[in-house]
Design an enzyme around this catalytic site. Structure first.
Site, PDB file in Angstrom:
ATOM      1  N   GLU A  91       1.096  -1.474  -0.368  1.00 21.47           N
ATOM      2  CA  GLU A  91       1.022  -0.498   0.709  1.00 21.47           C
ATOM      3  C   GLU A  91       1.847   0.708   0.260  1.00 21.47           C
ATOM      4  O   GLU A  91       3.011   0.551  -0.119  1.00 21.47           O
ATOM      5  CB  GLU A  91       1.595  -1.070   2.013  1.00 21.47           C
TER       6      GLU A  91
ATOM      7  N   ARG B 263       7.818 -15.184  -3.992  1.00 21.95           N
ATOM      8  CA  ARG B 263       8.182 -13.830  -4.388  1.00 21.95           C
ATOM      9  C   ARG B 263       9.420 -13.869  -5.274  1.00 21.95           C
ATOM     10  O   ARG B 263      10.195 -14.826  -5.265  1.00 21.95           O
ATOM     11  CB  ARG B 263       8.396 -12.934  -3.180  1.00 21.95           C
TER      12      ARG B 263
ATOM     13  N   LYS C  21      11.290  -3.214   0.411  1.00 18.30           N
ATOM     14  CA  LYS C  21      11.102  -1.777   0.521  1.00 18.30           C
ATOM     15  C   LYS C  21      11.952  -1.197   1.647  1.00 18.30           C
ATOM     16  O   LYS C  21      12.512  -0.126   1.511  1.00 18.30           O
ATOM     17  CB  LYS C  21       9.622  -1.470   0.749  1.00 18.30           C
TER      18      LYS C  21
HETATM   19  P1  ATP Z   1       8.520  -5.509   0.608  1.00 21.27           P
HETATM   20  O1  ATP Z   1       8.685  -6.896   1.146  1.00 21.27           O
HETATM   21  O2  ATP Z   1       9.423  -5.176  -0.517  1.00 21.27           O
HETATM   22  O3  ATP Z   1       8.489  -4.461   1.655  1.00 21.27           O
HETATM   23  P2  ATP Z   1       5.717  -5.775   0.543  1.00 21.27           P
HETATM   24  O4  ATP Z   1       5.321  -7.164   0.310  1.00 21.27           O
HETATM   25  O5  ATP Z   1       5.616  -5.252   1.916  1.00 21.27           O
HETATM   26  O6  ATP Z   1       7.114  -5.521  -0.104  1.00 21.27           O
HETATM   27  P3  ATP Z   1       3.404  -4.592  -0.573  1.00 21.27           P
HETATM   28  O7  ATP Z   1       3.195  -3.189  -0.935  1.00 21.27           O
HETATM   29  O8  ATP Z   1       2.664  -5.143   0.588  1.00 21.27           O
HETATM   30  O9  ATP Z   1       4.952  -4.777  -0.380  1.00 21.27           O
HETATM   31  O10 ATP Z   1       3.207  -5.520  -1.833  1.00 21.27           O
HETATM   32  C1  ATP Z   1       2.148  -5.417  -2.731  1.00 21.27           C
HETATM   33  C2  ATP Z   1       1.987  -6.711  -3.443  1.00 21.27           C
HETATM   34  O11 ATP Z   1       3.175  -7.052  -4.159  1.00 21.27           O
HETATM   35  C3  ATP Z   1       1.711  -7.838  -2.476  1.00 21.27           C
HETATM   36  O12 ATP Z   1       0.674  -8.633  -2.986  1.00 21.27           O
HETATM   37  C4  ATP Z   1       3.004  -8.594  -2.421  1.00 21.27           C
HETATM   38  O13 ATP Z   1       2.775  -9.930  -2.153  1.00 21.27           O
HETATM   39  C5  ATP Z   1       3.593  -8.350  -3.814  1.00 21.27           C
HETATM   40  N1  ATP Z   1       5.053  -8.415  -3.779  1.00 21.27           N
HETATM   41  C6  ATP Z   1       5.880  -7.704  -3.003  1.00 21.27           C
HETATM   42  N2  ATP Z   1       7.163  -8.066  -3.201  1.00 21.27           N
HETATM   43  C7  ATP Z   1       7.150  -9.035  -4.140  1.00 21.27           C
HETATM   44  C8  ATP Z   1       8.167  -9.825  -4.788  1.00 21.27           C
HETATM   45  N3  ATP Z   1       9.461  -9.680  -4.496  1.00 21.27           N
HETATM   46  N4  ATP Z   1       7.767 -10.740  -5.698  1.00 21.27           N
HETATM   47  C9  ATP Z   1       6.471 -10.869  -6.010  1.00 21.27           C
HETATM   48  N5  ATP Z   1       5.482 -10.169  -5.448  1.00 21.27           N
HETATM   49  C10 ATP Z   1       5.800  -9.254  -4.517  1.00 21.27           C
HETATM   50 MG    MG Z   2       3.444  -5.970   2.601  1.00 17.45          MG
END
Ligand code: ATP
Ligand code: MG
Length: 580
Positions: free
Chosen positions: A50, A276, A286
């Site tokens: 996102e 993760r 984020k």
């Molecule tokens: P955050 O929790 O940091 O806000 P998010 O999951 O909301 O991150 P997205 O932009 O939705 O961020 O993530 C894009 C992709 O990256 C998704 O498929 C998510 O599962 C993966 N992702 C995000 N954070 C991690 C992490 N710490 N380890 C592995 N994959 C991740």
């Molecule tokens: Mg997300």
């Protein structure tokens, strides 16, 4: 959980031994699908960020996994902006994501997609659900919806609007889109089961009214699909086969499947969840990173202390090291906290092979060689990599007045101090052996301002003829020929391993000494050619990278990437095991 700064690493076995990429549980599932022809043998993945922040090292894990799997099985991996929530999403973030994934070394060819491009299709899907009697417009307030939802131990209650007729629902939903209602007055909900043990399945909201400008669609829409609705359908539209996501979406999988089943979509991807990445001494969320940026705790998303791809790039980490790290930590089903030392180890390992060696003095102390002729200049041929002659050599000028590291002289040397001091003899790296003669101090402050030595001409870049042992080897630069430089030293951003797991707010655990600038450094003249992002090993000091933004031939600025001390390599197997 955390002892003496050493950190839990539950996936230890994987991190250390599982270097073959074909053995994790995700690949096992995919290989099974290929065997059984589940998707006609196709493999299509996607990385779906996102655009509401910069990518961090956790995202890199997901990028490497999705693109790596596609490459391994001759498939494709799409880059998709999952931009269904207009608040917080920006073009700047899109641009940064594109740049970072590219920099990591991955190529989505012409398959850059945006969920926002599917808005019309998603709307049509929502109409279909309503027509099937599987979705309804609910006019409870947000608080009421929450109240009606029930808890883990109590079933939910049906909304009084649940049995609106299909006609009424169609009418209301169309008018929601047309902008006839205030934000928050109605939502569209899937009609599933208010008594489901899985709370996600208790008639989840799939559309809401939200009058917020979208960075791509502008004010064209005032209703936006919820993530759970948009995500599975975007995957399906793109004919993804394996929708790989993080563990927190495990409970959402039944909803993912329910939506695609109800709509009888042609393509129905398999969702697979993995743990993760959590990394010690930093935060990978984020929301928290935005807090650090917006409140000025760091200089921006690309601050070299940030765990963002942009920050790590600016710090000087290489994409190869990051990819190698992601491969080594592997993928698993249980959450773990990976030691930052392992990432730093991967960076050192890569730079040790590739970085050219140079000499630079961070805190200069003048050293005068009394018996060296005034005005004489010699050039020493210095190897660019002692273990790799293929990397060539360069000439480093030597003269009567040099700079050495302030730390490399001690008036009263402590035990095991293998550097210069009164009565001592050391080798100047690649040059002569020098012998201490005297020192000059500032009368007022008592600070040592100058060291005087004599040199032994018989020891020019070779062992002394009498075979005598010296007290150590130190680096140096010629005062006249060296160049001024600014050096920025970075330490870990937090002073505790798991800042989010502590009692107080994570900001309380910021490391106050995470950044230091030294402005009066001196570096050897060959660094006049240093271009932004060039990486070097400053002998005896660590790896340094010419700063992407601030370094120029007129003003050299280097970031310390990592020091030479490798705490991961030094950790005994037993210590690593203990963390498991
Ligand atoms: P955050 O929790 O940091 O806000 P998010 O999951 O909301 O991150 P997205 O932009 O939705 O961020 O993530 C894009 C992709 O990256 C998704 O498929 C998510 O599962 C993966 N992702 C995000 N954070 C991690 C992490 N710490 N380890 C592995 N994959 C991740
Ligand atoms: Mg997300």
């Amino acid at each position: 959980m955390v002892k003496n700064g050493s950190v839990l690493l539950r996936n230890l076995k994987m991190a250390q031994t599982d270097l073959s990429p074909s053995t994790d549980f995700i690949r096992t599932i995919i290989e099974e699908h290929i065997k059984t022809n589940r998707f006609q043998g196709r493999v299509a993945t996607r990385f779906p960020p996102e655009p509401n922040g910069y990518l961090h090292i956790g995202h890199a894990k997901s990028v490497c996994l999705n693109f790596g799997i596609a490459a391994q099985y001759g498939g494709t991996c799409n880059l998709r902006m999952d931009d269904t929530d207009p608040s917080g999403e920006t073009q700047e973030y899109v641009d940064s994501i594109i740049q970072d994934v590219k920099w990591l070394g991955f190529d989505w060819k012409d398959r850059l997609y945006y969920a926002s491009d599917y808005y019309e299709q998603l709307y049509q899907y929502a109409l279909q659900l309503i027509q099937k009697g599987k979705a309804y417009v609910c006019s409870l307030s947000a608080d009421e919806i929450r109240e009606y939802r029930g808890t883990l131990t109590e079933p939910g209650k049906e909304s009084p609007y649940r049995n609106r007729s299909i006609e009424e629902n169609l009418d209301l939903f169309k008018r929601m889109r047309a902008g006839e209602f205030e934000d928050g007055t109605h939502v569209l909900r899937a009609k599933i089961d208010m008594t489901s043990p899985n709370i996600v399945m208790r008639d989840p909201v799939i559309y809401r009214i939200k009058r917020t400008h979208h960075y791509r669609t502008g004010n064209q829409w005032c209703i936006y699909p919820m993530y759970d609705f948009a995500h599975c359908l975007s995957d399906s539209i793109e004919k993804i086969t394996h929708s790989i996501c993080t563990l927190e979406f495990e409970n959402n999988r039944p909803l993912y499947d329910w939506i695609l089943d109800e709509l009888k979509t042609e393509s129905h991807p398999q969702q697979i969840e993995f743990a993760r990445l959590n990394l010690s001494y930093t935060v990978l969320s984020k929301r928290r990173l935005i807090e650090l940026v917006q409140n000025g705790y760091v200089t921006g998303w690309d601050d070299p202390r940030m765990p963002t791809i942009a920050g790590m790039r600016r710090r000087g980490f290489t994409p190869e090291a990051i990819r190698n790290f992601c491969e080594r930590i592997g993928v698993a089903k249980n959450d773990s906290l990976v030691d930052m030392a392992l990432l730093e180890h991967c960076v050192r390992e890569d730079l040790n092979e590739r970085a050219q060696r140079v000499m630079g003095v961070l805190r200069p102390l003048r050293l005068i060689i009394d018996n060296y002729p005034e005005g004489k200049v010699e050039e020493f041929e210095c190897p660019n990599h002692p273990q790799n002659p293929g990397m060539g050599s360069r000439k480093v000028p030597f003269s009567k007045v040099l700079y050495i590291e302030r730390d490399d002289f001690h008036e009263k040397p402590p035990k095991k101090y293998n550097r210069l001091g009164p009565g001592r003899e050391v080798r100047l790296r690649y040059a002569y052996i020098i012998n201490y003669a005297s020192m000059v101090k500032d009368e007022r402050t008592g600070e040592i301002t100058e060291i005087h030595c004599t040199y032994d001409p018989e020891t020019r870049n070779g062992p002394p003829p009498d075979g005598r042992k010296v007290d150590g080897v130190i680096h140096w630069v010629s005062a006249e020929h060296s160049l001024p430089a600014e050096v920025r030293l970075y330490e870990r951003l937090f002073r505790v391993a798991n800042p989010l797991g502590e009692k107080e707010d994570f900001l309380k655990y910021l490391n106050p000494k995470s950044f230091e600038t030294i402005t009066a450094c001196r570096v050897e003249p060959s660094l006049a050619n240093a271009r932004p992002e060039n990486r070097y090993q400053f002998e005896r000091l660590g790896y340094f990278c010419a700063d992407l933004k601030d370094s120029s031939p007129e003003r050299l600025v280097f970031n310390r990437i990592v020091s030479l001390r490798d705490s991961w390599a030094k950790m005994s197997a037993q210590e690593k095991q203990k963390m498991a």
